[in-house]
Design an enzyme around this catalytic site. Sequence first.
Site, PDB file in Angstrom:
ATOM      1  N   TYR A 193       0.836  -1.213   0.000  1.00 43.34           N
ATOM      2  CA  TYR A 193       0.000   0.000   0.000  1.00 43.34           C
ATOM      3  C   TYR A 193       0.873   1.268   0.000  1.00 43.34           C
ATOM      4  CZ  TYR A 193      -3.083   3.618   1.934  1.00 43.34           C
ATOM      5  OH  TYR A 193      -3.760   4.793   2.162  1.00 43.34           O
ATOM      6  N   TYR A 245     -12.872  12.285  -0.527  1.00 44.88           N
ATOM      7  CA  TYR A 245     -13.102  12.005   0.891  1.00 44.88           C
ATOM      8  C   TYR A 245     -14.432  12.615   1.319  1.00 44.88           C
ATOM      9  CZ  TYR A 245      -7.999  11.970   0.259  1.00 44.88           C
ATOM     10  OH  TYR A 245      -6.748  11.787  -0.215  1.00 44.88           O
TER      11      TYR A 245
HETATM   12  N1  GLU Z   1      -0.590   7.483   1.883  1.00 46.35           N
HETATM   13  C1  GLU Z   1      -1.648   8.270   2.421  1.00 46.35           C
HETATM   14  C2  GLU Z   1      -2.216   7.624   3.671  1.00 46.35           C
HETATM   15  O1  GLU Z   1      -2.460   6.483   3.702  1.00 46.35           O
HETATM   16  C3  GLU Z   1      -2.709   8.425   1.377  1.00 46.35           C
HETATM   17  C4  GLU Z   1      -3.829   9.275   1.865  1.00 46.35           C
HETATM   18  C5  GLU Z   1      -4.350  10.194   0.828  1.00 46.35           C
HETATM   19  O2  GLU Z   1      -3.745  10.576  -0.144  1.00 46.35           O
HETATM   20  O3  GLU Z   1      -5.482  10.587   1.052  1.00 46.35           O
HETATM   21  O4  GLU Z   1      -2.420   8.253   4.649  1.00 46.35           O
END
Ligand code: GLU
Length: 309
Positions: A193, A245
Amino acid sequence: MQDCALDKGLLDEIMDVARVMSADGKPADYIPELALTPPELFALSCAPAGGETVETGDTERFFTMQSISKTLALAFAVEHFGAANVFRHVGMEPSADSFNSLMRIEMTSSKPSNPFMNAGAIAACSLIHTAYRESSAERLFGFFTEITGRDDGFDEKVCASEKRSADRNRALAYFMKSVGLLHGDVESILDFYFKLCSIRCTSGGLAQLGAMFASGGVSPVSGRRLIKRETAHIVVGLMSTCGLYNGSGEFAVRVGLPGKSGVSGGILAVVPGRMGIGVFSPALDAKGNSLAGMKALELLSDRLNLRGF
Ligand code: GLU
């Protein structure tokens, strides 16, 4: 309203108005390496169907995809394992919670709301990792390279920085495992991830990715079909409801296009059948979305009459 022509002059004008918005935010700092990004950077690229990319600003500047790579993971998982299987592990509904929220999963022990929240993306990564193990990251990097026609690798510094400061994602993943929502080795899934989040791109690369989704799955570079039309529809559909989001509603009202943001300051937008757009500006609002990026897309949508709804 009279449509304008898509040319560099228009993008320059939009950049001048939009980049001022950066003053009201700052780059993400919960991943320390991202906090070092100069906040005044700005790049905007548009890749119209069958035409040359038009762009302006710091278009040579690399940044990491962060959450935008969740569109790649979703498309890859749906292609390889089928939509029914993927959506057994993750939902397709928007959430009013922040992108890295644990709350709903803890309260309900039910699958993550959608694949664009961290929990949902980690679930998609777990599916991919179960099938492809250590080759998972290479496969996803290869997928992005096929779309853009270039291999810009991934940013090891940002990846290591996220890995060191990922207490929250770790908590999320271990909690999901404890209630049977995640299978396999948590640390290996998270490593995959973090690598995905650290894929390097430019605003032009994002525009090509958007053009691939806009065309229903055909690479804008090679003309080859890379994903089924139905897969593209799933990704674009979820972008329009969950891509920014808990700011997705505001984005729908202001921009009226499917989009996906990342905490590095990138936003990918898709104009179905017409073009892909990539914008980058690292100063974020409180929800983790690029302030100048959103403003630029709003202006572009108005000036070119791009709104889908
Ligand atoms: N790598 C980031 C995390 O997991 C991605 C979050 C994002 O871009 O919203 O927090």
